[in-house]
Design a protein around this motif. Structure first.
Motif, PDB file in Angstrom:
ATOM      1  N   SER A  67     -23.840 -16.160 -15.339  1.00  0.00           N
ATOM      2  CA  SER A  67     -24.690 -15.854 -16.491  1.00  0.00           C
ATOM      3  C   SER A  67     -24.282 -16.681 -17.691  1.00  0.00           C
ATOM      4  CB  SER A  67     -24.596 -14.368 -16.847  1.00  0.00           C
ATOM      5  OG  SER A  67     -23.328 -14.079 -17.399  1.00  0.00           O
ATOM      6  N   THR A  68     -25.234 -16.906 -18.574  1.00  0.00           N
ATOM      7  CA  THR A  68     -24.972 -17.683 -19.788  1.00  0.00           C
ATOM      8  C   THR A  68     -23.858 -17.059 -20.616  1.00  0.00           C
ATOM      9  OG1 THR A  68     -27.282 -18.395 -19.875  1.00  0.00           O
ATOM     10  CG2 THR A  68     -26.012 -18.542 -21.919  1.00  0.00           C
ATOM     11  N   VAL A  69     -23.916 -15.745 -20.767  1.00  0.00           N
ATOM     12  CA  VAL A  69     -22.919 -15.058 -21.603  1.00  0.00           C
ATOM     13  C   VAL A  69     -21.531 -15.207 -21.011  1.00  0.00           C
ATOM     14  CG1 VAL A  69     -22.201 -12.825 -22.517  1.00  0.00           C
ATOM     15  CG2 VAL A  69     -24.617 -13.408 -22.448  1.00  0.00           C
ATOM     16  N   GLU A  70     -21.402 -15.034 -19.696  1.00  0.00           N
ATOM     17  CA  GLU A  70     -20.083 -15.151 -19.074  1.00  0.00           C
ATOM     18  C   GLU A  70     -19.526 -16.557 -19.225  1.00  0.00           C
ATOM     19  OE1 GLU A  70     -17.843 -14.681 -14.730  1.00  0.00           O
ATOM     20  OE2 GLU A  70     -19.973 -14.178 -14.928  1.00  0.00           O
ATOM     21  N   LYS A  71     -20.370 -17.548 -18.949  1.00  0.00           N
ATOM     22  CA  LYS A  71     -19.941 -18.942 -19.025  1.00  0.00           C
ATOM     23  C   LYS A  71     -19.513 -19.315 -20.435  1.00  0.00           C
ATOM     24  CE  LYS A  71     -23.303 -21.605 -18.076  1.00  0.00           C
ATOM     25  NZ  LYS A  71     -24.359 -22.287 -17.319  1.00  0.00           N
ATOM     26  N   ASN A  72     -20.334 -18.953 -21.415  1.00  0.00           N
ATOM     27  CA  ASN A  72     -20.034 -19.299 -22.800  1.00  0.00           C
ATOM     28  C   ASN A  72     -18.829 -18.517 -23.337  1.00  0.00           C
ATOM     29  OD1 ASN A  72     -22.127 -21.107 -22.925  1.00  0.00           O
ATOM     30  ND2 ASN A  72     -23.564 -19.703 -23.905  1.00  0.00           N
ATOM     31  N   THR A  73     -18.749 -17.242 -22.973  1.00  0.00           N
ATOM     32  CA  THR A  73     -17.635 -16.431 -23.452  1.00  0.00           C
ATOM     33  C   THR A  73     -16.312 -16.976 -22.932  1.00  0.00           C
ATOM     34  OG1 THR A  73     -19.063 -14.478 -23.505  1.00  0.00           O
ATOM     35  CG2 THR A  73     -16.701 -14.100 -23.573  1.00  0.00           C
ATOM     36  N   LEU A  74     -16.297 -17.349 -21.658  1.00  0.00           N
ATOM     37  CA  LEU A  74     -15.069 -17.912 -21.087  1.00  0.00           C
ATOM     38  C   LEU A  74     -14.650 -19.170 -21.845  1.00  0.00           C
ATOM     39  CD1 LEU A  74     -12.960 -17.715 -18.802  1.00  0.00           C
ATOM     40  CD2 LEU A  74     -14.457 -19.160 -17.425  1.00  0.00           C
ATOM     41  N   LEU A 102     -14.426 -10.322 -25.612  1.00  0.00           N
ATOM     42  CA  LEU A 102     -14.193  -9.584 -24.368  1.00  0.00           C
ATOM     43  C   LEU A 102     -14.990  -8.295 -24.306  1.00  0.00           C
ATOM     44  CD1 LEU A 102     -10.319  -9.958 -23.965  1.00  0.00           C
ATOM     45  CD2 LEU A 102     -12.046 -10.868 -22.427  1.00  0.00           C
ATOM     46  N   GLN A 103     -15.159  -7.647 -25.461  1.00  0.00           N
ATOM     47  CA  GLN A 103     -15.771  -6.315 -25.482  1.00  0.00           C
ATOM     48  C   GLN A 103     -17.247  -6.316 -25.125  1.00  0.00           C
ATOM     49  OE1 GLN A 103     -14.556  -4.991 -29.366  1.00  0.00           O
ATOM     50  NE2 GLN A 103     -12.766  -3.905 -28.584  1.00  0.00           N
ATOM     51  N   GLN A 104     -17.902  -7.450 -25.213  1.00  0.00           N
ATOM     52  CA  GLN A 104     -19.326  -7.443 -24.858  1.00  0.00           C
ATOM     53  C   GLN A 104     -19.584  -8.036 -23.473  1.00  0.00           C
ATOM     54  OE1 GLN A 104     -21.840  -9.692 -27.443  1.00  0.00           O
ATOM     55  NE2 GLN A 104     -20.892 -11.657 -27.016  1.00  0.00           N
ATOM     56  N   LEU A 105     -18.506  -8.218 -22.691  1.00  0.00           N
ATOM     57  CA  LEU A 105     -18.666  -8.742 -21.338  1.00  0.00           C
ATOM     58  C   LEU A 105     -18.802  -7.611 -20.322  1.00  0.00           C
ATOM     59  CD1 LEU A 105     -16.234 -11.722 -20.693  1.00  0.00           C
ATOM     60  CD2 LEU A 105     -18.707 -11.728 -20.554  1.00  0.00           C
ATOM     61  N   PRO A 106     -19.690  -7.754 -19.338  1.00  0.00           N
ATOM     62  CA  PRO A 106     -19.780  -6.759 -18.250  1.00  0.00           C
ATOM     63  C   PRO A 106     -18.743  -7.068 -17.178  1.00  0.00           C
ATOM     64  CG  PRO A 106     -21.497  -8.420 -18.013  1.00  0.00           C
ATOM     65  CD  PRO A 106     -20.717  -8.805 -19.224  1.00  0.00           C
ATOM     66  N   PHE A 107     -17.537  -6.501 -17.296  1.00  0.00           N
ATOM     67  CA  PHE A 107     -16.444  -6.884 -16.400  1.00  0.00           C
ATOM     68  C   PHE A 107     -16.638  -6.396 -14.970  1.00  0.00           C
ATOM     69  CE2 PHE A 107     -14.118  -7.756 -20.320  1.00  0.00           C
ATOM     70  CZ  PHE A 107     -13.492  -8.949 -19.975  1.00  0.00           C
ATOM     71  N   ASN A 108     -17.559  -5.487 -14.765  1.00  0.00           N
ATOM     72  CA  ASN A 108     -17.813  -5.036 -13.391  1.00  0.00           C
ATOM     73  C   ASN A 108     -18.828  -5.923 -12.689  1.00  0.00           C
ATOM     74  OD1 ASN A 108     -19.904  -4.295 -15.011  1.00  0.00           O
ATOM     75  ND2 ASN A 108     -20.146  -2.231 -14.172  1.00  0.00           N
ATOM     76  N   ASN A 109     -19.259  -6.977 -13.357  1.00  0.00           N
ATOM     77  CA  ASN A 109     -20.286  -7.842 -12.749  1.00  0.00           C
ATOM     78  C   ASN A 109     -20.023  -9.303 -13.120  1.00  0.00           C
ATOM     79  OD1 ASN A 109     -22.618  -8.507 -11.353  1.00  0.00           O
ATOM     80  ND2 ASN A 109     -23.931  -8.281 -13.149  1.00  0.00           N
ATOM     81  N   LEU A 110     -18.793  -9.761 -12.879  1.00  0.00           N
ATOM     82  CA  LEU A 110     -18.421 -11.133 -13.218  1.00  0.00           C
ATOM     83  C   LEU A 110     -18.459 -12.020 -11.986  1.00  0.00           C
ATOM     84  CD1 LEU A 110     -15.417 -10.537 -15.646  1.00  0.00           C
ATOM     85  CD2 LEU A 110     -17.777 -11.059 -16.236  1.00  0.00           C
ATOM     86  N   THR A 111     -18.750 -13.266 -12.226  1.00  0.00           N
ATOM     87  CA  THR A 111     -18.821 -14.238 -11.125  1.00  0.00           C
ATOM     88  C   THR A 111     -17.556 -15.083 -11.049  1.00  0.00           C
ATOM     89  OG1 THR A 111     -21.214 -14.343 -11.483  1.00  0.00           O
ATOM     90  CG2 THR A 111     -20.230 -16.080 -10.127  1.00  0.00           C
ATOM     91  N   LEU A 112     -17.082 -15.522 -12.193  1.00  0.00           N
ATOM     92  CA  LEU A 112     -15.926 -16.432 -12.244  1.00  0.00           C
ATOM     93  C   LEU A 112     -14.624 -15.620 -12.252  1.00  0.00           C
ATOM     94  CD1 LEU A 112     -17.414 -18.716 -15.027  1.00  0.00           C
ATOM     95  CD2 LEU A 112     -17.427 -19.165 -12.574  1.00  0.00           C
ATOM     96  N   VAL A 113     -14.413 -14.866 -11.179  1.00  0.00           N
ATOM     97  CA  VAL A 113     -13.280 -13.929 -11.150  1.00  0.00           C
ATOM     98  C   VAL A 113     -11.951 -14.667 -11.242  1.00  0.00           C
ATOM     99  CG1 VAL A 113     -12.112 -12.170  -9.771  1.00  0.00           C
ATOM    100  CG2 VAL A 113     -14.609 -12.240  -9.853  1.00  0.00           C
ATOM    101  N   ALA A 114     -11.791 -15.759 -10.507  1.00  0.00           N
ATOM    102  CA  ALA A 114     -10.519 -16.493 -10.521  1.00  0.00           C
ATOM    103  C   ALA A 114     -10.204 -17.020 -11.921  1.00  0.00           C
ATOM    104  CB  ALA A 114     -10.587 -17.651  -9.518  1.00  0.00           C
ATOM    105  N   GLU A 115     -11.224 -17.594 -12.574  1.00  0.00           N
ATOM    106  CA  GLU A 115     -11.009 -18.113 -13.937  1.00  0.00           C
ATOM    107  C   GLU A 115     -10.642 -16.992 -14.904  1.00  0.00           C
ATOM    108  OE1 GLU A 115     -13.409 -18.854 -11.953  1.00  0.00           O
ATOM    109  OE2 GLU A 115     -13.791 -21.016 -11.895  1.00  0.00           O
ATOM    110  N   TRP A 116     -11.315 -15.847 -14.745  1.00  0.00           N
ATOM    111  CA  TRP A 116     -11.031 -14.734 -15.658  1.00  0.00           C
ATOM    112  C   TRP A 116      -9.646 -14.160 -15.409  1.00  0.00           C
ATOM    113  CZ3 TRP A 116     -13.099 -14.008 -20.025  1.00  0.00           C
ATOM    114  CH2 TRP A 116     -14.452 -14.319 -20.257  1.00  0.00           C
TER     115      TRP A 116
END
Length: 1877
Positions: free
Chosen positions: A874-881, A922-936
């Motif tokens: 997702s855009t949010v996950e990618k940008n937040t990381l 971090l607080q606005q990320l859906p941590f139960n639905n992340l794709t880049l688990v290794a990076e996180w």
């Protein structure tokens, strides 16, 4: 109208396996629908709701089948599948109930097959052996035994198998629970399973008893019997197991009685068995062996109290109490149960037990009622109201009716109600209304104070028994008394419930007693009229609570009373509009109308069309000074009973009017109510629009629509759209630069409501869409709101942008986004704490942009092309990381630099901002639905490591013994040694030279200044100072501390946030989650270290915030090792506290530092529904430590224990679980007072304070009546004073006379041998305060009152020597005189009631005659108690003067009265006393009498106090010139100001040798030279009154004096002045309005008159609401004059400040026309518009600024901020105003100027002043333009204050230039320009 979210019903669909589907497909027919095809279709549906509809079709289809269909294999197959489906569905799935309901209608011929299918399925279920799957089987069994015939038949067929399963499941679950000891999550689930198993066992026995009959008592060896014995034994074990949940124990109590009842024989002896069991008198020889073997523990041991309680409940619930089936034994058992329960009430104090006990007692009262119906005469005697049991129950009720728990209070009320019904049953046939028991109860309850909450519910129950009329006969004022109580919110609900019961009962009584409705007026007089009086004149709290609680109930009972209310209030609304402190009749009318409409009692459109209420009346309400009147008027428009009621055009116009003047409210509650009400309006628009769309689509209903609304649907929808568009225009319009926080908050809140209300699903017709109203300017406006220093504004703006993000991003170009990102990164490292919050919101907004990495992040981070290829991210996950990675890289580098120099970090790059932004992202990320688990996972590890490093750098500063002293701030050398010690503490983490040597700051600055002069390199100069010489001394200790403190805070919050990842992601395997168990443990150790070893409150409070997040997560975690950590930590710290180990690292400060926080967090996270074992264990340990039995070698454990207990008792999260320990806590605290160690006494005092708050609640008043002391005879004066007040709450009102007499009789006589003055003083103080409470009480019966007062007067007379010279102590003489003053003041009120008081007044006169005031004062002021005595005797003289001046004594012809009428001392005598304290009291009395006369409180006829004021003018004038005491002088001036000048001025010549003009000059001189604001204020008011009087009487005043007066008035209105002066100016302006400000003639000339009008404008913009409201009264006067001069035309009068400001400009423009001064006045108003500063100075300053700007830009040596800091307030003068909005003032003034120009066609082409003004405006425009251009990029964030000031001035100049251009143009051009404008 209550807004409720529509709850969507979620139904999980069922699915069949492959075999079941194949089976159905084989039997289904394509050509016609049969049962198989229907089931197949149903199974193929994915929607549970649709499956429900399909299942409902089964039975109609089955019923159509023939008789032979039962042999059809298709039917058998379908029934098998239905059975399997039924047992597979969850118990909460609606499908299960629907299926059971359908199968209940199965035809008889199919029942056998169906039972076979269900038996087969149930048998499979019963084979379950996994204990964790038992719950599903138990739920299925419970469902089967419910209202489901097939299920019951199946259980019946498998009775023994079910019994075996239940027997085994109870044993298995119990064993599994034991194995999982310590794992709270698993144990809680198992105990709930156990509870269900017990309930199902009981259900089986109750519903299928016929299965066990026959074999039960004949075959004790049978399987059923053995199983029943097993169930009984298990239930007994559960009952006795205190480790189980209380609900399990309670249910086990029910089961024990039920199983015993089922098995016991003979049944008649069962009550005796239960009685013996409860009383502990059971004998084994009398009890069956099977009972002893299974319940032996209950028989042999003393049962715990809780077990007895649960057994009582079981007996009451499981035995049959009706019809007398248990005979005498049953009646005895009933009475025994009551005795046991009442004895337990004093033992069981724990909240849950107290709640259970109250509930069981209520059950007992129900059982008693049932038993009484067919009970014996003996039982009726035993349960009569006069019996012992009922008496004890009443004691229980009185003890518990104010219990902290709601449930206990509710049950107590129920018990009382049932007791009354029990008594009624025992006296059937006699007259209830004259029954002695009821009469005694009523008298007792009425004698209690109204603050006793239990009184209300009990009286309500009595009303239902004896009727309201019978209670009102005792006291007709009861309704008024109850209404008076409703100013206390805690009592208001109780009072309103009682009133509702009373007036409902009263109405029913009248209805039955009278045939016609003639009674309604009497009913209105009792219940409605007092309400209306209070609504008009009552205080804010009282009226609010009456409207909220009482009014709706009254209207519900009698809707027709609304017309009566409207008629009464409407008649007086115009005359009584209210004020800023009272609602008035208008406010009361708004409140009544609002409540009535909200509850469906009126239609507003009908009211307005019928003329009952006008739009102008509502308008006045919408802008009323009283906030609540505004809210009620708005509520009238917004709240309706029907949410689909169409909003009329009039309502929309009124809402628009409201929004013009009410968005800037400083009251948070008002803003919240405005937002809530407007949301209701928007919902009405949305829901009614949907109705209109549907009606428009359905053309057949068009005619109905037109008849009902008389408007076309599309026309209404267009009006809705236009209205919502105009609302949004207004809301975005007020978000201008410089708008106040309240305005922004209101506007954004309302916009959020608009966005949420009109966000309907796609495809549905929408009347309005907010995103269509958005353009780039409005997006920029919302983004600029992030710059607000108030976070709630940032939150609202962010939420709104998130709802509009697609539109927002489309309207922003790449360059702008890049600038915003750059601004966010800069702000994240700002030294201003609130900047990093702004940065966080900016980044959180930008990460939603798809192109963020390409646009902004590309130049910061190396691009990862693989990220783009992964489209699932997702855009949010990618940008937040990416953003977190960038922030982390920066903060890691900054931490590295901070290790070298913390000073440099604090001054240049405080690290906390970066960490705050990371946490926010971090607080606005859906941590139960992340794709880049290794990076996180890698990122989380780096973040944790970074946190530890940052903490290591800053924690030494925060944890040092004196963190504020890190940089030396003193000039003495002694501080250097102290500093060296502190520096040594933190040295390991800081290698900076500055920290290695303790220097004196002044010397350091001196060295730096020398360096600056010669530019030579120096040694030992910290690196961050090089190149920044001018900021050398700017780095302070506070900056370093803020940097470190906030860094610690952000680290704690970040770690707490990371811990939250554990529940859904983390496991014991490191590779499976984002955060590992080991990392969580390390974080826990980190928090533990900082909480237990930090000294500084900031350090451990910050660690606490993160630790709470960690402990809450651990309490919900499934990991056994993590679940046990809180227990281990708690045990460890308690052991360390107990050990007294000298090597302990625990911080031993006086309040134990972070240790209480640590334990608080651990205990507060314990699951609320658990047994709270941790709390119980901890409290037991702490109570033992806090009150040691033996002397300990160290008091540190005791101090820690006391401090921890204090924290726990203060923690509201522990709720009622802490209450059982309060008694022990009180005892420990009091014992601690006696300790010889100060630390113990200190901690004990703090603990005692916390306990008092926990018991009695937060102290609401400022009085000290709540303090309980027994210190009446203390040698400490203050203690005696406190004891006098403290005695009052302990003495009931009706006991006061007896107590006072007892105290008075205890006073010594003059001949007593031993006189202790301390004892006398303490006793007299108690007498005084008791008398005060008694005489001011409203709960007095006249006969008792008079008798008690007469006895007190007689007793007072016997001790009068204490008030005379024989008493040598002046302090006790003064105290006795105070008692006489109290009596004299109140006895004057009872003179008319015929009390024989002549003797009392004679004695008082003798006391005065013998006093030193008569004979002269032989003491100096240094004599102890002299001043106090003089003040008391003076008060007595004044009280006597007030009474004797009354008409009753003055007109009396009796000799005694004539003697009393001539007092010994006059008021003039007091004014000439040498002691200023006496003079001051006399002056205060004169002022009070004057105000009473002026307000008509005392009738002038018959003399009264008016006779005391005759010929005082001369004396007062003389005092004014000679008085040296400031207070007295001020009072003299105030008296002269309140006097009639017609009486004062004739005396000036002979008294002070001044004429009126000289007196005016003298008073103005006092204003000028006095240093006292109080004197200045009253002198100005007096001088102003003189000015008006002289001018009105055509007496000449010199122009110079008038000019001085005007200048002083202008000076008083300056923003920098104190409140008192500003209020005085407002009062003066109000007093001169009619004569000077709005007069037809310009008496003072245009310049001075406009100067005073400007004063009004300034005061209307003051930040203090009181001053604004006072200034608004000027407009009230002006508008009232306007209304009276123009007849009946409506005029807004009592208005708020924004409306008043608008009206002021309108009145001023109107006056300019009336005076014919438009050409002269308009340029002056234009100067106001531009800013009335010294234009020449501004131009010079501007030129200088431009020059320095150019130089600095060329040199490039200084940042732009230094330029702006040179003149921080370039355009603003004086203090910052947090309410006034300059642009609001500018826009209102320009609006009225444009209207004036348009109306008068004014042109001033060659006006000299205008030309000068035009040049000035153009010069300023040029300057502002330049300054705006040289601001840095995104100045709204980097230079917010400067940007705002420039933007405001830019608009002012722009508006001014537009009007100037209009004035210079001809008529044609002007018309075009006006239209364009």
């Amino acid at each position: 109208m209550v807004l409720k979210k529509k709850k969507e019903i979620q139904v999980d669909a069922f699915f069949l396996d492959h075999q079941q589907l194949e089976k159905l497909q084989r039997f289904s027919k394509a050509e016609e629908q049969n049962l198989a095809s229907l089931l197949l279709h149903c199974a193929q549906l994915n929607n549970g709701i649709q499956q429900i509809q399909c299942i409902k079709k089964i039975m109609p289809l089955v019923k159509k089948m023939g008789q032979n269909s039962a042999c059809d294999p298709m039917v058998k197959a379908c029934l098998d599948i239905l059975g399997e489906t039924y047992f597979s569905l969850g118990v909460k799935n609606p499908l299960k109930k629907v299926l059971a309901s359908s199968l209940n209608g199965l035809p008889e011929q199919f029942m056998t097959l169906a039972v076979q299918s269900f038996v087969c399925c149930l048998r499979e279920e019963l084979k379950t052996t996994d204990v964790y799957l038992y719950r599903k089987v138990l739920d299925n069994l419970a469902s089967c035994m419910g209202d489901f015939s097939l299920g019951r038949a199946s259980v019946k067929n498998l009775f023994e198998e079910v019994l075996r399963f239940l027997q085994q499941s109870l044993l298995d679950i119990q064993e599994e629970n034991r194995k999982n000891h310590g794992n709270h999550v698993v144990q809680t689930q198992l105990m709930h399973d156990l509870l269900i198993a017990i309930k199902v066992s009981m259900m089986l026995v109750q519903k299928l008893q016929e299965n066990i009959q026959g074999s039960l008592w004949k075959h004790h060896e049978s399987f059923v019997w053995q199983s029943m014995c097993s169930l009984l034994k298990s239930s007994t074990n559960f009952l006795l197991d205190a480790a189980l949940l209380q609900t399990v124990q309670t249910t086990s109590g029910l089961a024990v009685i039920l199983f015993t009842k089922t098995m016991y024989e003979p049944v008649e002896e069962l009550p005796s068995l239960v009685s013996d069991l409860l009383l502990g008198s059971i004998k084994h020889t009398d009890v069956p062996a099977w009972f002893v073997s299974n319940c032996g523990t209950l028989c042999t041991e003393e049962c715990p109290d809780s077990v007895l309680l649960f057994l009582c409940h079981g007996a009451l619930a499981m035995l049959e109490w009706k019809n007398g089936s248990m005979g005498e034994n049953g009646e005895k058992l009933l009475l025994d149960i009551a005795s046991v329960l009442l004895s337990l009430s004093s033992e069981l104090k724990e909240s849950s037990m107290a709640m259970s006990l109250s509930r069981i007692l209520a059950v007992w009262t129900n059982s008693a009622q049932a038993a009484l119906v067919s009970g014996s005469p003996n039982l009726k005697i035993k349960l009569n109201g006069n019996s012992d049991i009922i008496g004890k129950l009443l004691e229980y009720i009185y003890t518990h009716w104010e219990h902290p728990l709601d449930a206990v209070r509710h049950q107590t009320k129920l018990i009382f109600k049932n007791l009354l019904q029990i008594h009624q049953t025992t006296i059937t046939g006699s007259n209830e209304k004259s029954d002695p028991f009821f009469a005694r109860l009523i008298k007792h309850l009425l004698s209690l104070e109204w603050h006793v909450k239990g009184k209300y519910a009990s009286l309500g129950c009595l009303v239902e028994c004896v009727g309201t009329e019978n209670i009102l006969r005792l006291d007709r004022t009861i309704p008024v008394q109850i209404l008076d109580v409703m100013n206390d919110q805690s009592l208001a609900p109780y009072a309103s419930d009682l009133l509702e019961t009373m007036f409902t009962n009263h109405k029913a009584h009248f209805t039955l007693s009278f045939q016609e409705s003639t009674w309604i007026d009497q009913w209105h007089d009792i219940w409605v009229s007092p309400l209306l009086v209070i609504l008009c004149e009552g205080n804010h709290d009282q009226t609010t609570y009456i409207i909220d609680y009482y009014l709706p109930k009254l209207l519900k009972c009698s809707p027709d009373s609304l017309s009566y209310m409207i008629r009464i209030l409407q008649a007086s609304a115009d005359a009584n509009l209210g004020s800023r402190s009272t609602r008035g009749a208008l406010g009361a009318l708004m409140a009544c109308l609002r409540t009535a409409r909200a509850h469906g009692h009126l239609e507003l459109s009908n009211m307005m069309s019928n003329g009952l209420v006008s739009a102008e009346c509502i308008k006045q309400g919408l802008v009323h000074q009283h906030n609540q009147v505004c809210i009620d008027a708005l509520g009238l428009l917004c709240e309706t009973h029907r949410s689909t009621e169409i909003v009329s055009m009039e309502e929309m116009q009124l809402i628009q009017f409201f929004m013009m003047y009410n968005l800037n409210s400083q009251s948070p509650s008002v803003r919240q109510q405005i937002g809530s009400l407007l949301r209701k309006l928007f919902c009405r628009i949305q829901e009614s629009s949907q109705v209109l769309y549907k009606l428009e689509q359905n053309k057949t209903k068009q005619e109905l629509l037109e008849n009902s609304t008389k408007r076309h649907a599309l026309g209404i929808l267009q009006q809705y759209k236009d209205f919502m568009s105009s609302v949004c225009d207004r809301l975005f319009e007020v978000l201008f630069p410089g708008s106040s926080h309240p305005t922004r908050f209101s506007a954004l809140t309302i916009l959020r409501s608009v966005a949420e209300t009109f966000s309907v699903p796609k495809g549905q017709a929408q009347v309005f869409q907010l995103d269509q109203e958005i353009d780039s300017t409005r997006v920029r406006t919302l983004i600029q709101c992030f710059a607000s220093t108030f976070e709630e504004v940032k939150v609202l703006a962010f939420g709104l942008l998130m709802k509009l993000r697609d539109v927002a991003f489309n309207l922003q170009d790449s360059e702008n986004l890049d600038l915003l990102f750059q601004a966010a990164m800069d702000l994240s490292t700002s030294t201003k704490p609130y900047d990093c919050v702004t940065a966080s919101y900016l980044l959180n907004f930008l990460v939603h942009h798809k192109g963020l990495q390409h646009i902004c992040l590309g130049k910061w981070l190396e691009h990862n092309p693989q990220m783009d290829e992964n489209t699932s991210v997702s855009t949010v996950e990618k940008n937040t990381l990416a953003v977190i990675k960038l922030l982390l890289v920066n903060v890691e580098e900054e931490i590295f630099q901070a290790k070298k120099s913390l000073l440099q970090a604090a001054a240049s790059f405080p690290m906390y901002g970066r960490v705050h932004c990371i946490t926010g992202a971090l607080q606005q990320l859906p941590f139960n639905n992340l794709t880049l688990v290794a990076e996180w996972k890698e990122m989380v590890a780096r973040l944790i490591l970074m946190s530890y490093k940052l903490s290591a750098v800053v924690s030494p500063v925060v944890q040092s013994s004196s963190p504020e002293g890190l940089i030396p701030m003193d000039s003495d050398s002694e501080s250097a040694g102290r500093l060296q010690m502190i520096l040594h503490e933190i040295q390991p983490q800081d290698t900076n030279d500055y920290f290695m040597q303790a220097k004196i700051l002044k010397e350091h600055c001196k060295v730096e200044s020398e360096k600056l002069a010669d530019h030579r390199p120096m040694e030992n100069i910290c690196t961050e100072m090089r190149g920044k010489e001018r900021q050398t001394c700017d780095v302070t200790a506070q900056m370093v501390l803020v940097c470190c403190w906030r860094s610690m805070k952000e680290v704690s919050l970040l770690l707490g946030t990371l811990c939250k990842l554990l529940p859904s992601q983390a496991t014991s395997e490191p590779s499976d989650g984002l955060i590992t168990v080991e990392q969580v443990k390390n974080i826990g150790d980190y928090f533990k270290h900082h909480l237990l070893q930090s000294r500084h409150r900031g350090a451990f409070e910050l660690a606490y915030a993160g630790f709470v997040q960690l402990t809450e997560m651990l309490s919900r975690c499934n990991s056994e090792s993590l679940c046990k950590m809180p227990v281990q930590w708690l045990g460890g710290v308690l052991e360390e506290i107990k050990s007294c180990d000298p090597s302990s690292t625990l911080c031993a400060t006086r309040r134990s530092a972070g240790i209480p926080f640590y334990i608080q967090a651990l205990l507060a996270s314990e699951p609320k529904k658990s047994k709270t074992d941790l709390l119980k264990m901890t409290m037991k340990e702490l109570i033992t430590l806090a009150a040691p039995l033996n002397e300990s070698p160290s008091v540190i454990p005791q101090v820690h224990a006391l401090n921890i207990l204090r924290a726990l008792f203060r923690d509201t999260r522990l709720g009622e679980n802490i209450m059982p320990y309060v008694a022990d806590g009180i005892q420990i605290a009091i014992l601690g007072f006696t300790s010889p160690v100060w630390a113990v006494r200190n901690s004990s005092t703090l603990l005692f304070s916390a306990l008092i708050t926990r018991i009695f609640g937060v102290k609401r008043g400022k009085d000290e009546n709540s303090k309980k002391n027994r210190c009446g005879h203390s040698p400490v004066y203050r203690s005696r004073e406190m004891s006098g007040r403290a005695l009052v709450p302990f003495v009931m009102v009706n006991e006061v006379p007896r107590t006072v007499l007892s105290l008075l009789e205890g006073l010594p006589d003059s001949t007593s041998p031993c006189i202790r003055q301390n004892n006398i003083h303490g006793t007299l103080l108690q007498v005084f305060h008791l008398l005060q409470s008694y005489l001011e009480s409203k709960q007095l019966f006249s006969l008792d009152f008079h008798r008690g007062l007469g006895d007190i007067i007689a007793c007072v007379g016997t001790k009068l020597w204490l008030a005379k010279r024989p008493n040598p102590c002046l302090v006790t003489r003064a105290a006795y005189l105070d008692v006489l003053v109290m009596l004299s003041t109140h006895l004057g009120k009872f003179q008319k009631q015929g009390m024989p008081l002549s003797g009392f007044w004679e004695e008082i006169n003798r006391v005065i005659s013998d006093s030193e005031l008569m004979s002269g004062i032989p003491y100096s002021s240094a004599v102890p108690g002299l001043i106090q005595y003089l003040q008391s005797i003076t008060k007595l003289v004044i009280a006597v003067l007030s009474v004797t001046a009354g008409p009753d004594i003055q007109s009396s012809s009796s000799p005694v009265a004539k003697k009393i009428a001539k007092p010994s001392l006059s008021i003039v005598h007091l004014l000439h006393c040498e002691f200023h304290e006496v003079r001051l009291l006399a002056l205060e009395a004169i002022l009070l009498w004057l105000k009473q006369i002026n307000s008509k409180q005392i009738a002038e006829e018959g003399g009264g106090v008016l006779c005391l004021l005759i010929d005082l003018e001369g004396t007062l004038l003389t005092m004014a010139l000679k008085e040296k005491n400031l207070q007295c002088f001020c009072k003299v001036l105030e008296i002269l100001y309140n006097m009639d000048l017609r009486n004062v001025l004739p005396k000036t010549e002979c008294s002070i040798k001044m004429n009126p003009n000289e007196l005016l000059t003298w008073s103005l001189n006092i204003v000028d030279i006095s240093n006292s604001t109080e004197v200045q204020s009253i002198a100005l008011k007096f001088a102003s009154k003189l000015v008006i009087h002289l001018l009105q009487n055509h007496q000449q005043i010199s122009e110079e004096v008038l000019k001085t007066w005007v200048q002083l008035l202008v000076y008083f209105c300056g923003d920098e002045q104190q409140t008192e002066m500003l209020l005085a100016a407002a009062e003066v302006l109000k007093s001169i309005t009619s004569f000077l400000l709005i007069n037809e003639k310009l008496i003072l000339g245009l310049s001075d008159t406009l100067a005073m009008w400007k004063c009004v404008v300034l005061l209307l913009q003051n930040e203090d609401l009181v001053i604004r409201d006072a200034a608004a009264e000027v407009i009230q006067v002006a508008q009232s004059e306007k209304k009276s001069s123009k007849g009946r035309e409506f005029a807004l009068r009592i208005v708020n400040a924004p409306m008043a400001l608008d009206l002021a400009f309108g009145i001023l423009c109107e006056l300019l026309q009336r005076w014919g001064e438009i050409r002269t006045g308009v340029p002056i108003l234009l100067e106001w518009l531009l800013g009335d500063s010294d234009l020449k100075r501004d131009l010079e300053t501007s030129a200088l600024v431009i020059l320095t700007t150019s130089c600095h830009l060329m040199l490039g040596s200084l940042h732009f901020c230094s330029l702006m800091e040179e003149d921080d307030y370039l355009f603003d003068k004086g203090e910052v105003n947090f309410w006034a909005e300059k642009l609001t003032h500018v826009r209102q003034l320009s609006k009225h100027l444009l209207q004036l120009i348009s109306m008068t066609h004014l042109t001033l082409p060659d006006h000299g002043e205008l030309n000068q003004l035009s040049r000035t405006a153009l010069d300023q425009a040029q300057l502002i333009g330049h300054l705006l251009r040289v601001l840095p990029p995104t100045p709204e964030f980097s230079k917010t204050a400067e940007f705002t000031r420039l933007a405001i001035q830019n608009e002012r100049i722009s508006v001014c230039l537009k009007i100037l251009n209009l004035l210079k143009s001809d008529d044609t051009c002007k018309k075009e320009n006006l239209e364009n404008y």
